[in-house]
Design a protein around this motif. Structure first.
Motif, PDB file in Angstrom:
ATOM      1  N   ALA A 596     -31.634  12.063 -33.084  1.00 22.09           N
ATOM      2  CA  ALA A 596     -30.796  12.133 -34.293  1.00 22.09           C
ATOM      3  C   ALA A 596     -31.401  13.124 -35.287  1.00 22.09           C
ATOM      4  O   ALA A 596     -30.715  13.971 -35.852  1.00 22.09           O
ATOM      5  N   VAL A 597     -32.696  13.030 -35.462  1.00 21.74           N
ATOM      6  CA  VAL A 597     -33.398  13.945 -36.380  1.00 21.74           C
ATOM      7  C   VAL A 597     -33.223  15.380 -35.898  1.00 21.74           C
ATOM      8  O   VAL A 597     -32.906  16.292 -36.664  1.00 21.74           O
ATOM      9  N   SER A 598     -33.413  15.565 -34.585  1.00 18.99           N
ATOM     10  CA  SER A 598     -33.335  16.903 -33.997  1.00 18.99           C
ATOM     11  C   SER A 598     -31.920  17.485 -34.152  1.00 18.99           C
ATOM     12  O   SER A 598     -31.754  18.635 -34.519  1.00 18.99           O
ATOM     13  N   ALA A 599     -30.882  16.639 -33.863  1.00 17.53           N
ATOM     14  CA  ALA A 599     -29.499  17.103 -33.946  1.00 17.53           C
ATOM     15  C   ALA A 599     -29.139  17.485 -35.384  1.00 17.53           C
ATOM     16  O   ALA A 599     -28.507  18.500 -35.635  1.00 17.53           O
ATOM     17  N   LEU A 600     -29.630  16.649 -36.290  1.00 21.70           N
ATOM     18  CA  LEU A 600     -29.340  16.902 -37.706  1.00 21.70           C
ATOM     19  C   LEU A 600     -30.010  18.211 -38.163  1.00 21.70           C
ATOM     20  O   LEU A 600     -29.398  19.033 -38.838  1.00 21.70           O
ATOM     21  N   ARG A 601     -31.316  18.371 -37.749  1.00 24.81           N
ATOM     22  CA  ARG A 601     -32.045  19.552 -38.193  1.00 24.81           C
ATOM     23  C   ARG A 601     -31.452  20.825 -37.565  1.00 24.81           C
ATOM     24  O   ARG A 601     -31.263  21.829 -38.210  1.00 24.81           O
ATOM     25  N   ASN A 602     -31.129  20.709 -36.275  1.00 26.02           N
ATOM     26  CA  ASN A 602     -30.644  21.904 -35.568  1.00 26.02           C
ATOM     27  C   ASN A 602     -29.108  22.010 -35.574  1.00 26.02           C
ATOM     28  O   ASN A 602     -28.566  22.968 -35.019  1.00 26.02           O
ATOM     29  N   GLN A 603     -28.515  20.995 -36.117  1.00 26.32           N
ATOM     30  CA  GLN A 603     -27.035  20.945 -36.152  1.00 26.32           C
ATOM     31  C   GLN A 603     -26.458  21.151 -34.747  1.00 26.32           C
ATOM     32  O   GLN A 603     -25.582  21.970 -34.494  1.00 26.32           O
ATOM     33  N   THR A 604     -27.041  20.374 -33.852  1.00 26.56           N
ATOM     34  CA  THR A 604     -26.528  20.391 -32.473  1.00 26.56           C
ATOM     35  C   THR A 604     -25.783  19.086 -32.226  1.00 26.56           C
ATOM     36  O   THR A 604     -26.059  18.072 -32.883  1.00 26.56           O
ATOM     37  N   SER A 605     -24.927  19.100 -31.276  1.00 24.27           N
ATOM     38  CA  SER A 605     -24.123  17.901 -31.035  1.00 24.27           C
ATOM     39  C   SER A 605     -24.929  16.834 -30.311  1.00 24.27           C
ATOM     40  O   SER A 605     -25.853  17.161 -29.543  1.00 24.27           O
ATOM     41  N   LEU A 606     -24.544  15.615 -30.569  1.00 26.85           N
ATOM     42  CA  LEU A 606     -25.221  14.482 -29.931  1.00 26.85           C
ATOM     43  C   LEU A 606     -24.151  13.394 -29.718  1.00 26.85           C
ATOM     44  O   LEU A 606     -23.467  12.988 -30.659  1.00 26.85           O
ATOM     45  N   THR A 607     -24.037  12.972 -28.451  1.00 28.01           N
ATOM     46  CA  THR A 607     -22.993  11.985 -28.132  1.00 28.01           C
ATOM     47  C   THR A 607     -23.632  10.721 -27.600  1.00 28.01           C
ATOM     48  O   THR A 607     -24.638  10.786 -26.879  1.00 28.01           O
ATOM     49  N   LEU A 608     -23.057   9.595 -27.959  1.00 29.94           N
ATOM     50  CA  LEU A 608     -23.593   8.302 -27.524  1.00 29.94           C
ATOM     51  C   LEU A 608     -22.447   7.475 -26.932  1.00 29.94           C
ATOM     52  O   LEU A 608     -21.366   7.373 -27.525  1.00 29.94           O
ATOM     53  N   ALA A 609     -22.689   6.907 -25.734  1.00 29.51           N
ATOM     54  CA  ALA A 609     -21.690   6.030 -25.103  1.00 29.51           C
ATOM     55  C   ALA A 609     -22.292   4.670 -24.890  1.00 29.51           C
ATOM     56  O   ALA A 609     -23.443   4.582 -24.440  1.00 29.51           O
ATOM     57  N   ILE A 610     -21.589   3.631 -25.241  1.00 28.63           N
ATOM     58  CA  ILE A 610     -22.078   2.281 -25.026  1.00 28.63           C
ATOM     59  C   ILE A 610     -21.142   1.598 -24.023  1.00 28.63           C
ATOM     60  O   ILE A 610     -19.922   1.639 -24.167  1.00 28.63           O
ATOM     61  N   VAL A 611     -21.769   1.006 -23.004  1.00 31.93           N
ATOM     62  CA  VAL A 611     -20.988   0.466 -21.879  1.00 31.93           C
ATOM     63  C   VAL A 611     -21.288  -1.024 -21.722  1.00 31.93           C
ATOM     64  O   VAL A 611     -22.445  -1.416 -21.810  1.00 31.93           O
ATOM     65  N   ASP A 612     -20.290  -1.829 -21.479  1.00 30.89           N
ATOM     66  CA  ASP A 612     -20.491  -3.281 -21.318  1.00 30.89           C
ATOM     67  C   ASP A 612     -19.658  -3.755 -20.130  1.00 30.89           C
ATOM     68  O   ASP A 612     -18.503  -3.408 -19.999  1.00 30.89           O
ATOM     69  N   ILE A 613     -20.304  -4.535 -19.246  1.00 26.86           N
ATOM     70  CA  ILE A 613     -19.589  -5.070 -18.077  1.00 26.86           C
ATOM     71  C   ILE A 613     -18.656  -6.185 -18.563  1.00 26.86           C
ATOM     72  O   ILE A 613     -19.087  -7.060 -19.332  1.00 26.86           O
ATOM     73  N   ASP A 614     -17.442  -6.151 -18.075  1.00 28.71           N
ATOM     74  CA  ASP A 614     -16.453  -7.121 -18.562  1.00 28.71           C
ATOM     75  C   ASP A 614     -16.637  -8.480 -17.889  1.00 28.71           C
ATOM     76  O   ASP A 614     -16.961  -8.553 -16.685  1.00 28.71           O
ATOM     77  N   HIS A 615     -16.484  -9.481 -18.667  1.00 35.64           N
ATOM     78  CA  HIS A 615     -16.539 -10.895 -18.191  1.00 35.64           C
ATOM     79  C   HIS A 615     -17.720 -11.172 -17.300  1.00 35.64           C
ATOM     80  O   HIS A 615     -17.621 -11.848 -16.277  1.00 35.64           O
ATOM     81  N   PHE A 616     -18.774 -10.685 -17.686  1.00 32.50           N
ATOM     82  CA  PHE A 616     -20.005 -10.836 -16.854  1.00 32.50           C
ATOM     83  C   PHE A 616     -20.473 -12.289 -16.821  1.00 32.50           C
ATOM     84  O   PHE A 616     -21.052 -12.752 -15.839  1.00 32.50           O
ATOM     85  N   LYS A 617     -20.198 -12.994 -17.901  1.00 34.50           N
ATOM     86  CA  LYS A 617     -20.592 -14.411 -17.955  1.00 34.50           C
ATOM     87  C   LYS A 617     -19.886 -15.198 -16.847  1.00 34.50           C
ATOM     88  O   LYS A 617     -20.524 -15.987 -16.128  1.00 34.50           O
ATOM     89  N   LEU A 618     -18.622 -14.871 -16.725  1.00 36.56           N
ATOM     90  CA  LEU A 618     -17.843 -15.556 -15.700  1.00 36.56           C
ATOM     91  C   LEU A 618     -18.398 -15.233 -14.305  1.00 36.56           C
ATOM     92  O   LEU A 618     -18.513 -16.096 -13.430  1.00 36.56           O
ATOM     93  N   PHE A 619     -18.796 -13.955 -14.177  1.00 31.40           N
ATOM     94  CA  PHE A 619     -19.348 -13.499 -12.897  1.00 31.40           C
ATOM     95  C   PHE A 619     -20.623 -14.261 -12.556  1.00 31.40           C
ATOM     96  O   PHE A 619     -20.798 -14.728 -11.436  1.00 31.40           O
ATOM     97  N   ASN A 620     -21.414 -14.320 -13.558  1.00 34.45           N
ATOM     98  CA  ASN A 620     -22.684 -15.073 -13.399  1.00 34.45           C
ATOM     99  C   ASN A 620     -22.425 -16.520 -13.037  1.00 34.45           C
ATOM    100  O   ASN A 620     -23.084 -17.071 -12.134  1.00 34.45           O
ATOM    101  N   ASP A 621     -21.494 -17.049 -13.767  1.00 38.36           N
ATOM    102  CA  ASP A 621     -21.203 -18.468 -13.569  1.00 38.36           C
ATOM    103  C   ASP A 621     -20.654 -18.705 -12.169  1.00 38.36           C
ATOM    104  O   ASP A 621     -20.949 -19.715 -11.521  1.00 38.36           O
TER     105      ASP A 621
END
Ligand SMILES: Nc1nc2c(ncn2[C@@H]2O[C@H](COP(=O)(O)OP(=O)(O)OP(=O)(O)O)[C@@H](O)[C@H]2O)c(=O)[nH]1
Length: 737
Positions: A596-621
């Motif tokens: 984040a510091v680097s992107a801000l200083r250099n004004q370069t792009s930075l992308t973040l993806a957050i992924v979550d498995i659906d209904h994993f509790k049910l799967f576990n169960d």
């Protein structure tokens, strides 16, 4: 000077010697001895009214006069202190004849034709004899004296009375040559003795005091002065007989004292208190006798007979003392004793002649003195030479000892110097090692630490030459990474277990740099190669010390490396997710901050993806936790394979993953996750041979600077997008707004 001049000089000396010798001999030929034919009469002569002595006018043949043998001490003295002697003068061809008398004991008057023609000394007012000294006399005789009677009136309170020595008629002109002829030898000897005595005495005055030479010098001086004081020529020098007699007495009395000193210093075996007592007693006698005589309390002449007795006794005592230890004498001591014995014999002879014990003859005292002094000079020189030789020997010995000690000292100094420089070197190296270890403490990566170490090695090991070989994993040879100095020729590779001696060079030191590891072999990092330098490490002690110092340094460095390695391992463990092998949340947070510091200083792009498995509790169960883990690992692997190397996939926790894509746009992330979900949709997970079916993902994507001007908020924005994806029915990708 030329050789011709030399020859002329020699000729002159020869003629002078012959002249001195022959001229008196010729003169002696005209003398007539008067040692025999004397008549004597004890007591003093009555005088007539004119004061003339009646006995001096009595014709020959008158009663009362007795013939005497010799010229002194006629029999029946009976304490008489006055003696009359007379002699009818013989015929002879003389010009100004004189009666030459060597000496008169003690006072004498001469009469011819009732006229007093000579007088030596006088009586004091009490009629006592006043000693006027012993000296030769020339009693003037009439030119025509044949048949005339010479009367002598002699006074003596001494043991001897009469005429002593030579008594002869001769021309007055013949006296001087005769005196010179009879005295020059004595004069030469006296001069020689005086020179020897003075030189030897000078040696005593200057340190180191040679007391042996001093005693000889004292003896020679005494003999020299005595010979001079008793020499007939003394009267020509100074006509004060009494003064010469005092000098003669002082030096004659000194002889046994000098002998005592010789015995003391030449014969340490004989040195006793008794010997010292003897010569001290003689010294006391000398002082007292001469003082009393000078003060007029006694006559100088009277000191001689008692001294003669003392001389005899002291000589015998000293001889006995010496003979007692004669078995311990060395050759020099025997020679000294023999010379002295010969000299004493001549002195005794002279004493006997002086006291008319034996008939008068010229005792060669000066030859005795010369022989003794020469012997002493030769013995002293021999002794001196021997002493010098011994001293030289001793000097050489001492010099070699000193040289040995000096070289020992120098070697100690050198050793101390080397030790001091070694200590200074050790200190500076310890300092450098401490600095290196300090620098290593701040290092987290083993590779980086190794680079630092290799850079520091030249300074740490200087002035030794060396090299560092690196052990690369699975390679049989170690490869050269560094060598110092630059021109140092070393092999490019080394076997894994090299020996110290390679090619033609002396055995090198090889120090392996290993890190100990628990429950497995040590990790071989490399080998330090050093060339021991004999100039810098002069002996085995320094060799060993330096070697130990380097070993200790290597061990310390290896320990630090071991610690770094451990830290590195722990760091790896703390940044990784134990289940999936992906980076964990902590890693993500640190990376996120950094990017984040680097992107801000250099004004370069930075992308973040957050992924979550659906209904994993049910799967576990439904399938169990282990099956859930299989799915988690499968999703993780798919994710990791779907992104570039620069993109970092982390497991945030549970069934939630995050992907950070530096320099990427939101669409890049969208495209990759989309591809990945398609693959996932067709992936049937299995666990324990049981089919688990498929799973779907929900994803939120946020990008800087597209969705936010603050890259630090990317996670929050992406999470909101994920939330919306979940809310919207799951199995979808939602962009941040
Ligand atoms: N097997 C397994 N399960 C995990 C792990 N970590 C978290 N879980 C489980 O994941 C489940 C997450 O459930 P929830 O947060 O309710 O989410 P969900 O069931 O997937 O529901 P949605 O996210 O709304 O679709 C919980 O049952 C956790 O116990 C893990 O390491 N292994």
């Amino acid at each position: 000077m030329t050789r011709k001049h030399h020859r002329l000089g020699l000729l002159a000396i020869l003629w002078l010697t012959l002249g001195i010798w022959f001229f008196p001999q010729a003169a002696l030929a005209t003398e007539t001895s008067l040692r025999n034919g004397w008549e004597y009469r004890w007591g003093d002569s009555p005088q007539d009214a004119n004061g003339h002595f009646l006995w001096a006018s009595e014709p020959t043949g008158t009663s009362g006069w007795l013939p005497m043998s010799g010229t002194a001490n006629p029999p029946h003295r009976h304490g008489n202190e006055t003696l009359w002697m007379r002699h009818q003068l013989p015929a002879g061809e003389w010009h100004h004849p004189v009666l030459f008398v060597s000496s008169i004991d003690l006072i004498g008057e001469a009469y011819i034709d009732n006229q007093q023609i000579f007088r030596h000394g006088s009586l004091d007012s009490n009629g006592q004899v006043q000693f006027a000294g012993w000296s030769w006399h020339t009693i003037p005789l009439p030119d025509v004296s044949e048949g005339k009677v010479l009367y002598l009136r002699i006074h003596s309170d001494y043991s001897d009375i009469g005429l002593w020595g030579k008594v002869a008629i001769m021309d007055e002109s013949a006296v001087l040559p005769m005196i010179l002829a009879t005295s020059w030898e004595g004069l030469v000897v006296a001069t020689f003795c005086l020179i020897v005595g003075s030189l030897a005495s000078l040696l005593v005055l200057s340190p180191p005091r040679q007391w042996r030479l001093g005693s000889v010098g004292f003896f020679s001086l005494a003999i020299g002065i005595m010979l001079l004081a008793e020499n007939d020529s003394r009267k020509l020098l100074l006509d004060i007989p009494l003064l010469w007699n005092y000098l003669a007495a002082a030096t004659y009395f000194s002889l046994p004292i000098a002998m005592g000193l010789i015995l003391e210093h030449w014969f340490p075996q004989v040195r006793t208190r008794f010997l010292r007592l003897i010569w001290l007693a003689l010294l006391a006698y000398l002082t007292i006798a001469l003082s009393m005589s000078l003060m007029g309390m006694i006559s100088l002449s009277s000191t001689f007979p008692s001294f003669d007795v003392l001389l005899l006794i002291s000589t015998i005592l000293m001889a006995l003392l010496a003979l007692r230890r004669c078995h311990t004498f060395n050759i020099h001591q025997y020679l000294v004793l023999a010379s002295y014995a010969a000299f004493v014999f001549i002195l005794m002879l002279d004493m006997a002649v002086a006291h008319s014990i034996i008939d008068w003859f010229e005792v060669p005292v000066h030859f005795g003195a010369l022989a003794f002094t020469l012997s002493m000079v030769i013995i002293s020189l021999r002794h001196y030479t021997q002493t010098q030789r011994e001293l030289n020997h001793l000097n050489r010995f001492l010099e070699s000892e000193v040289a040995e000690r000096t070289s020992e000292l120098q070697s100690h100094v050198k050793q101390e110097h080397q030790r001091a420089s070694l200590i200074a070197l050790e200190h500076s190296k310890s300092q450098a090692l401490a600095d290196l270890i300090d620098r290593l403490q701040g290092t987290a990566a083993l590779e980086h630490a190794l680079e630092i170490i290799v850079d520091a090695l030249p300074e740490l090991t200087s002035p030794l030459r060396g090299a560092f070989y690196r052990q690369n994993t699975d390679e049989p040879l170690l490869s050269l990474t560094h060598h110092w100095p630059k021109d140092y020729q070393v092999p490019a590779t080394l076997p894994s277990s090299p020996s110290g001696g390679t090619d033609n060079r002396p055995p090198s030191w090889l120090f392996p740099l290993d890190i100990p590891r628990p429950q497995q072999d040590a990790l071989h990092l490399g080998i330090l190669w050093l060339e021991p330098n004999t100039r810098l490490l002069p002996n085995s002690e320094y060799h060993e010390r330096t070697r130990r110092l380097i070993e200790t340094g290597i061990t310390r460095v290896a320990l630090v490396l071991s610690s770094i390695s451990l830290q590195e391992k722990l760091a790896t463990l703390s940044y990784n997710d134990g289940l999936t092998g992906l980076r964990n949340r902590r890693y993500f947070e640190e990376l996120m901050f950094h990017e984040a510091v680097s992107a801000l200083r250099n004004q370069t792009s930075l992308t973040l993806a957050i992924v979550d498995i659906d209904h994993f509790k049910l799967f576990n169960d439904r399938f169990g936790h282990s099956a859930g883990d299989v799915v988690l690992c499968g999703v993780a692997q798919l994710l990791a394979e779907s992104f570039r190397d620069n993109d970092v996939v982390c497991r945030l926790g549970g069934e939630e993953f995050v992907i950070l894509l530096p320099h990427a746009q939101a669409n890049d992330a969208l495209m990759r996750i989309d591809q990945m979900t398609q693959i996932l949709a067709s992936t049937n997970f299995k666990h324990a041979h049981q089919p688990l079916g498929t799973v779907s993902l929900s994803c939120g994507i946020a990008s800087f600077p597209c969705h936010t001007s603050d890259p630090h908020t990317l996670l929050e924005i992406a999470d909101n997008a994920l939330y919306r994806a979940k809310q919207s029915g799951r199995a979808r990708i939602t962009m941040a707004e």
